[in-house]
Design an enzyme around this catalytic site. Sequence first.
Site, short mmCIF file in Angstrom:
data_model
loop_
_atom_site.label_atom_id
_atom_site.label_comp_id
_atom_site.label_asym_id
_atom_site.label_seq_id
_atom_site.Cartn_x
_atom_site.Cartn_y
_atom_site.Cartn_z
N MET A 1 -0.13 1.01 4.91
CA MET A 1 -0.91 1.47 6.04
C MET A 1 -2.00 0.45 6.36
SD MET A 1 -2.19 5.40 6.07
CE MET A 1 -3.40 5.09 4.81
N ASP B 1 -4.26 -4.81 6.28
CA ASP B 1 -4.65 -5.70 5.19
C ASP B 1 -3.50 -6.66 4.89
OD1 ASP B 1 -6.23 -6.74 3.16
OD2 ASP B 1 -5.51 -5.29 1.66
N HIS C 1 -2.73 -1.20 -3.23
CA HIS C 1 -3.87 -0.32 -3.02
C HIS C 1 -3.74 0.92 -3.90
CE1 HIS C 1 -4.34 -2.11 1.30
NE2 HIS C 1 -4.76 -2.93 0.36
N SER D 1 0.86 -1.19 0.00
CA SER D 1 0.00 0.00 0.00
C SER D 1 0.89 1.24 0.00
CB SER D 1 -0.95 -0.02 1.20
OG SER D 1 -1.83 1.07 1.17
N THR D 2 0.84 2.04 1.05
CA THR D 2 1.61 3.29 1.10
C THR D 2 3.11 3.02 0.90
OG1 THR D 2 0.00 4.10 2.69
CG2 THR D 2 2.04 5.36 2.47
#
Length: 396
Positions: free
Chosen positions: A332, A335, A239, A212-213
Amino acid sequence: MSLNPHTAASLRPLKIMIVDDSAVVRGLISRWLEHEPDMVLAGLAIDGAKGVEKVKEIQPDVLILDIEMPNMGGLEALPKLLAAKPGLKVLMASTLTTRGANVTLRALELGAADYIPKPDSTRIGGADGFRTELLTKIRALCGRTRSWPAPAPAPAPEKPATLERSSALISSQAPRPAPLAAPKPVITPVAPIVRPRSTGPKRIDCLVVGASTGGPPALRAFLLGLGPDWKIPVLIVQHMPATFTAILAEHLDKALPQKVQEAKDGMLIESRNIYIAPGDWHMTIKNDPIVKQIKLDQGPQVNWCRPAVDPLFKTAADVYGNHALGVVLTGMGHDGRDGAKALVDVNGSVMVQDEATSVVWGMPGAVAEAGLAEIIKPIEGLSAACKAFARGERPN
């Protein structure tokens, strides 16, 4: 969990700076920051050149950077901004267009920490999601995910207004009082638990990856580290919105010897192929009696995400059993944690990126703290471990 390098900074409000030529965007974000006790607006600039000068003076913690600006755009300014303040966290404010996605991914490669899609430019109501995501990402990038409550609800406007009307309202308001001093955060350190490694060689038939991030640069480095001889299919959930995942696949396809593509429903899972889950679609694996296939669906969000890592990891466990290998990179939230457990339950292996090299140690940290990670290493160590698994060896 240790607070990575932000312990001292966690005792004071974060200094936020905005570099954007839109008075409306500057005004909206400024108003939001006034309601956050752990943040303070440290400075404003209308183009990249002025932003560089102010960063040298202000030394902010986080900078929100527009892409399209006169005199000096965000992409040109980015290296200069990072040089002006080592360790500066830069959030790119991007439009959901093909050009916006291309420029944003280039900015991430140049050192931007993350990006945030801009709201619809015609109505103020489109900014609600932007506000929530912006404040959440600022806290996560500065190691305050566990230390501060979720953002308070945004003040509701008296009646719907266009952004042009909103700009007039902002400029006519009297100055607001300085924000209250931020309370000291409550931090509960949690040490990661390294799962004992199983013994003996293990055949790996599928590699599944979640990020993600900070994910796009991490993915690029990780996949390049697998080398030109890597043949095992790789399925990735990053993401991202729909336009961005297609551009991410194009960028990676140009950089890697393997074929990289945005996944399509029913696509066969083949060797020397890397598949990126499309934005707004969950990607899972269908266990056809003859061939393995990709399945896409728009079921409910999982962990507030679609695509989400958990559905992919869980079906990898169902289809490949202990011949599946899971890797969780910077990101972040949590997940991937439940999906990692599904892999561990069938004696599959799970590895995560270490805290020191993660932009945000949320997703990998959640897996590690749950005792599900067999290996916790920086990117190059994860790539090397994958290659060892591919050779049927146990990584060091």
